[in-house]
Design an enzyme around this catalytic site. Sequence first.
Site: not given
Length: 381
Positions: A140-142
């Site tokens: 997951i890219k945050i």
Amino acid sequence: MATNHLLEIKQYGQSIWMDNLSRDIVQSGELKDLVENQGITGITSNPAIFEKAIIGNVIYDADIEAGVRAGLPIDKIYESLIFADIRNACDILRPVYESSNKLDGYVSIEVPPTIAHDTQATINEARRYFQEIGRENLMIKIPGTEAGLPAVEQVIAEGMNVNITLLFSVESYINTAWAYIRGLEKRVAEGKDISQIASVASFFLSRIDSNIDAKIDAKLKKGVDDIAVEAKLKAVKGKVAIANAKIAYQEYKKIIQSEQWQALAAKGAKVQRLLWASTSTKDPEYSDVMYVDELIGSDTVNTLPPATIKACADHCNVASRVETHVEEAYTLIENLKDPDINIDINAVMDELLVEGIEKFVQPFQSLMNSLEDKIKVLSPV
């Protein structure tokens, strides 16, 4: 047969990922070939990449039409398209994930950029994405914003893999690394396993040089009377991003030597690798592989767009350089304060973060608008 220099890079402890994903490369077998034969061991995506992949591409029309018939809202149709691509890419990379002991083989998907400053919304979307996509090798890219880092900490504590994106300053990288550590510590305190979690810190490069070079060019254009001053200004061009990255790598080394990290490593924690992002060279006067050649080193990742992958396979000059000319890197960054140069690097980094979020928000909204237009065309009257 010509040497594929991408394959040589692995010997120095660096993984090469691809900064691109579309249904075309999945269905054509191109992605499978890149993974099995060309040395690609992961994929990063972002809203700009998906906009480019989906807009004007008929390969998605059948699924869009199915979403319309099912009465799905636009955001759910969008997710149905990208989640399918991400799952398929994860499946192609699964053998890499297994054979690398879960170090590589990841596919990154970004939470909506419109929530970059909302911690709880970011946590909620990360949970939902991870659950609905349903692949262990998903990242997951945050964004590494002030609101993003507490989300990173919580999501890591819950056992998800995280790619922290839009890091420009060394300080932002350090904050990111400690958010990862706190997340792991929280998980340990709950008696949970930490050996299966992976994270990368995406440190951006070419955008820094583009920004600073423009400022230098503006000063030179105004005219500089002193030859020595002109030389000082020109010496900075195209050099700041790599210097900044080398300093970040030195901070990485300090962090993994800390007692806090060593305690986690003893429990099987994986290091959070620095990932070099924004690696296509924007200025044609510079080498098209300079953001690869200069930053090869152990425990790093470099994510490359397709054109840079081809260029690097052809003519990268492979050697471990991430720890070369480190003193010069510190000096170069310090020299930006020189009154003759007078560039506030902290202000540049802040500016780039704001721009970076906007560069993801705009294509995301553009894609939603295009989908809305396509839905109108495909909708039964």
